[in-house]
Write an enzyme that holds these catalytic residues in place. Structure first.
Site, PDB file in Angstrom:
ATOM      1  N   GLU A  18       2.421   5.502   4.812  1.00  0.00           N
ATOM      2  CA  GLU A  18       2.733   5.659   6.242  1.00  0.00           C
ATOM      3  C   GLU A  18       4.222   5.640   6.521  1.00  0.00           C
ATOM      4  O   GLU A  18       4.715   6.353   7.404  1.00  0.00           O
ATOM      5  CB  GLU A  18       2.070   4.555   7.069  1.00  0.00           C
ATOM      6  CG  GLU A  18       0.568   4.702   7.206  1.00  0.00           C
ATOM      7  CD  GLU A  18      -0.188   4.208   6.001  1.00  0.00           C
ATOM      8  OE1 GLU A  18       0.429   3.503   5.156  1.00  0.00           O
ATOM      9  OE2 GLU A  18      -1.389   4.508   5.873  1.00  0.00           O
ATOM     10  N   HIS A  69      -8.710  -2.639  12.119  1.00  0.00           N
ATOM     11  CA  HIS A  69      -9.056  -1.228  12.386  1.00  0.00           C
ATOM     12  C   HIS A  69      -9.514  -0.998  13.821  1.00  0.00           C
ATOM     13  O   HIS A  69     -10.252  -0.050  14.078  1.00  0.00           O
ATOM     14  CB  HIS A  69     -10.176  -0.748  11.444  1.00  0.00           C
ATOM     15  CG  HIS A  69      -9.730  -0.423  10.052  1.00  0.00           C
ATOM     16  ND1 HIS A  69      -9.371  -1.378   9.149  1.00  0.00           N
ATOM     17  CD2 HIS A  69      -9.577   0.764   9.410  1.00  0.00           C
ATOM     18  CE1 HIS A  69      -9.032  -0.803   8.004  1.00  0.00           C
ATOM     19  NE2 HIS A  69      -9.140   0.499   8.132  1.00  0.00           N
TER      20      HIS A  69
HETATM   21  C1  LIG Z   1      -2.245   1.274   5.474  1.00  0.00           C
HETATM   22  C2  LIG Z   1      -3.524   2.024   5.412  1.00  0.00           C
HETATM   23  N1  LIG Z   1      -3.487   3.376   5.372  1.00  0.00           N
HETATM   24  C3  LIG Z   1      -4.634   4.084   5.326  1.00  0.00           C
HETATM   25  C4  LIG Z   1      -5.835   3.447   5.331  1.00  0.00           C
HETATM   26  C5  LIG Z   1      -7.139   4.236   5.338  1.00  0.00           C
HETATM   27  N2  LIG Z   1      -7.755   4.141   4.038  1.00  0.00           N
HETATM   28  C6  LIG Z   1      -8.664   3.212   3.754  1.00  0.00           C
HETATM   29  S1  LIG Z   1      -9.163   3.266   2.180  1.00  0.00           S
HETATM   30  C7  LIG Z   1      -8.162   4.566   1.845  1.00  0.00           C
HETATM   31  C8  LIG Z   1      -8.143   5.158   0.489  1.00  0.00           C
HETATM   32  C9  LIG Z   1      -7.743   4.189  -0.551  1.00  0.00           C
HETATM   33  O1  LIG Z   1      -7.805   4.812  -1.783  1.00  0.00           O
HETATM   34  P1  LIG Z   1      -7.665   4.004  -3.125  1.00  0.00           P
HETATM   35  O2  LIG Z   1      -6.515   3.078  -3.044  1.00  0.00           O
HETATM   36  O3  LIG Z   1      -7.684   4.994  -4.243  1.00  0.00           O
HETATM   37  O4  LIG Z   1      -8.954   3.102  -3.163  1.00  0.00           O
HETATM   38  P2  LIG Z   1     -10.483   3.536  -3.231  1.00  0.00           P
HETATM   39  O5  LIG Z   1     -10.923   3.814  -1.820  1.00  0.00           O
HETATM   40  O6  LIG Z   1     -10.582   4.720  -4.122  1.00  0.00           O
HETATM   41  O7  LIG Z   1     -11.175   2.342  -3.779  1.00  0.00           O
HETATM   42  C10 LIG Z   1      -7.448   4.931   2.978  1.00  0.00           C
HETATM   43  C11 LIG Z   1      -6.505   6.047   3.053  1.00  0.00           C
HETATM   44  C12 LIG Z   1      -5.837   2.044   5.395  1.00  0.00           C
HETATM   45  N3  LIG Z   1      -6.974   1.346   5.465  1.00  0.00           N
HETATM   46  N4  LIG Z   1      -4.664   1.364   5.409  1.00  0.00           N
END
Ligand SMILES: Cc1ncc(C[n+]2csc(CCOP(=O)(O)OP(=O)(O)O)c2C)c(N)n1
Lengths: 337, 324
Positions: free
Chosen positions: A70, A139
């Site tokens: 972000e 959220h």
């Molecule tokens: C600061 C922030 N940005 C975006 C999100 C939205 N978000 C939640 S999970 C996720 C993906 C995370 O991917 P990864 O770290 O690969 O973990 P996985 O979901 O594959 O376990 C995103 C973009 C968030 N919760 N917090």
């Protein structure tokens, strides 16, 4: 006039403005949705479906899917804006401003002033805010309270699809940074939207959604619908409410609020953010300062309590201002004399 | 493979608890009785269990939005967790946190997290505390292939190196962050471990669908980080997630047959069963008995969650210093 959903008003306005002005570019996490996957780009098209189809139409240079970063997204929006582009940056959930706040607050918001007015920063920062999904404390937050207090930012909170259309177009064509707050519980709401390709709503002009003589109710976003329900109920008893949808919290349409209170003499502000240093506190103070003589009752503010947002259904609904709580507040200001 | 029969049974049971806990959630979420956002960990059990089987309550972990597996592996109470996810006031966090915010500090579980990338700096703090205490304890942060792109993760890695924090960065590369592929989002290489290397950390890599690969790799990592003065380390596990990013995700970004293929070839529970029975370490009947026992335990947790007290409006105002 065409009927469309709030979320479709977002994506169609962005598409129209990208069509009109080649300097408009979008960036954000998963806004293409599917980059680098077997399903291919546009497998998703944005988690709120507010960027569906843009990648196919405008390509990777103008629809930029970003890593989860972000701070880099907001900084890149700043750099794009200072370099002649008109970025629309999406922050998936408003809560994530925490991660990117320096770029928004100390950079984007301050350029024009700090650089002696020689610089413009035409960035739009869109984000989904608000409670209603039992998504808990990280959220669900309403962040207008924080952003409205930051000089240098315009803050827009559309409630209807038509307002999304008119206000987002104004935001994209504005030379200053604009925070565009989309309530996530409104994305599926439908309404009539003007077809005029230049339909714009100027900032600082509130909308009167119900008219009445007895009490002024000021609100915005999801809770406006709650206020309208209260107004409709009281109308049946012969009590008239002015229900004002602020549409922008900065600039604030002081005139519409004060004109209304001068007639009604009673004010209730209904806000989704916590009470301290809030929109409610701000508007009650405004009215106390500038329309004191018209007041027939102390102005009231209805807010959630000063707590983080809880998860469980029962807790989230107890947290949010309800139709009953709003009605009680309105009856309370009516009870004076 | 130097694990005792008891240790093997325990490891299998831990993985199975995570699997059944979530398969059951997957079913109950469809009915709409469970509210909020839920992200299932199924497919990645070997990582949580292969890491946490080496830890005790004084070792800390910091988890992610996909935290159920980490919480269960670290010893959080199954019934308390189920109640929390159902939103009961008897839940582990009184129904205030829900799926994304489960924590139990007494178990060394410093919290799941709804903010991607927020965990790594917290684990640096816990790792510095461990270093100061000098008892050979560690702090572990789990991050996905998406989270590794956050500035917080980069800052945390550098600070851990500078402060010689007893922190281990466990990267779980399940190939997707939400709906975006890691080969797009993690630069062109898709290689996370070498980033940690660039910060000056010793790094390891392992197969995150193979319990033994995780377990043995973590033994080496821990042998290193538990030595006072060595500082942090990082490890990347290649793994799979069986369900969507969140419950309700239609997964249009997947390839044809991809989910069937990974369920068939890359299922850590199946792989575990095959290797221990092929090697004559355990019998199918031993594992079948555990399966039945776990299923009953999960059933019981759902029964308890359904019967548990719901929170009331007054509960909104507790656990905060003041309310207006
Ligand atoms: C600061 C922030 N940005 C975006 C999100 C939205 N978000 C939640 S999970 C996720 C993906 C995370 O991917 P990864 O770290 O690969 O973990 P996985 O979901 O594959 O376990 C995103 C973009 C968030 N919760 N917090």
């Amino acid at each position: 006039m065409a009927k469309m959903m709030y979320r479709d008003a977002v994506v169609s306005t962005i598409a129209e403005e990208m069509e009109r002005d080649e300097n408009v570019v979008c960036l954000g996490e998963d806004i293409v949705g599917g980059m680098g996957t077997p399903g291919g780009p546009e497998a998703i098209g944005g988690i709120w479906s507010t960027s569906t189809g843009l990648f196919g139409k405008f390509g990777a240079d103008r629809v930029i899917d970003t890593p989860i970063s972000e701070s880099a997204i907001m900084g890149a929006a700043a750099g794009l804006a200072l370099s002649g582009k008109r970025p629309i940056a999406e922050l998936m959930f408003a809560d994530f401003i925490g991660v990117s706040l320096d770029q928004i607050w100390n950079q984007i918001a301050k350029f024009r002033y700090m650089f002696g007015g020689k610089t413009k920063c035409p960035a739009v920062i869109r984000m989904a805010y608000g409670a209603g999904y039992n998504a808990a404390a990280q959220h669900s937050q309403a962040v207008h309270q924080i952003l409205t207090g930051m000089p240098g930012l315009k803050v827009v909170m559309p409630t209807t699809p038509a307002d999304v259309k008119g206000l987002l177009r104004t935001a994209i064509r504005d030379d200053d940074p604009v925070i565009f707050l989309e309530h996530k519980a409104l994305y599926g709401v439908s309404g009539e939207v003007p077809d005029d390709p230049d339909y714009m709503i100027p900032f600082g002009h509130a909308r009167l959604s119900r008219a009445g003589q007895d009490v002024t109710i000021v609100s915005t976003g999801l809770l406006l619908g709650f206020c309208e329900a209260v107004a409709d109920k009281l109308a049946a008893e012969g009590i008239g409410c002015d229900v004002i949808d602020l549409r922008t919290t900065s600039p604030l349409d002081e005139e519409t609020i004060l004109d209304s209170v001068e007639v009604t003499g009673r004010l209730v502000v209904v806000d989704e953010a916590p009470p301290r240093c809030s929109l409610g506190a701000d508007i009650c103070a405004l009215v106390a300062e500038k329309a004191f003589a018209s007041l027939k009752a102390p102005p009231l503010s209805v807010n959630p309590p000063h707590t983080p947002i809880p998860f469980a259904r029962e807790l989230e609904s107890a947290y949010l201002p309800s139709v009953d709580k709003i009605e009680a507040a309105v009856r309370k200001v009516l009870s004076y004399r | 493979m130097q694990l005792s029969r008891e240790a093997l049974l325990r490891a299998y049971r831990q993985m199975k608890v995570i699997r059944e806990f979530e398969e059951r959630l997957h079913v109950d979420i469809q009915t709409g009785e469970i509210a909020g956002f839920t992200h299932l960990y199924c497919g990645q059990e070997a990582v949580a269990v292969g890491v946490c089987e080496h830890l005790d309550n004084d070792d800390k972990i910091v988890s992610t939005h996909r935290g159920h597996g980490h919480c269960l592996a670290k010893g959080c109470d199954v019934n308390g967790m189920m109640k929390e996810i159902w939103g009961s006031r008897d839940g582990l966090c009184k129904g205030k946190g829900g799926s994304m915010h489960i924590a139990d500090v007494d178990k060394g579980m410093l919290g799941a997290n709804g903010i991607v990338g927020a965990g790594a700096p917290i684990a640096v703090g816990a790792g510095i505390a461990a270093k100061i205490d000098g008892k050979g304890k560690v702090a572990i942060t789990f991050s996905g292939d998406g989270a590794c792109n956050q500035g917080t993760t980069f800052e945390a890695m550098n600070m851990a190196v500078v402060t010689k924090a007893a922190t281990i960065f466990v990267f779980e590369n399940n190939h997707y962050s939400e709906h975006t592929g890691y080969q797009y989002a993690v630069g062109t290489s898709g290689d996370i471990a070498s980033r940690a290397e660039a910060f000056g950390m010793k790094v390891w890599r392992g197969d995150g669908t193979d319990f033994f690969s995780v377990y043995e790799t973590m033994r080496e990592v821990l042998d290193y980080v538990r030595v006072p003065g060595n500082g942090p380390a990082a490890v990347e596990f290649d793994t799979e997630r069986f369900f969507g990013h969140f419950e309700g995700d239609p997964q249009r970004y997947r390839g044809p047959g991809e989910l069937d293929r990974i369920r068939e070839m890359r299922d850590c529970l199946k792989n575990f069963r095959k290797s221990v029975t092929d090697a004559g370490l355990l019998e199918h009947s031993d594992l079948d008995a555990l399966d039945a026992e776990v299923l009953e335990a999960i059933e019981e947790s759902v029964r308890q969650a359904k019967a548990a007290d719901r929170p009331t409006a007054e509960d909104v105002l507790t656990d905060v210093y003041i309310s207006y």
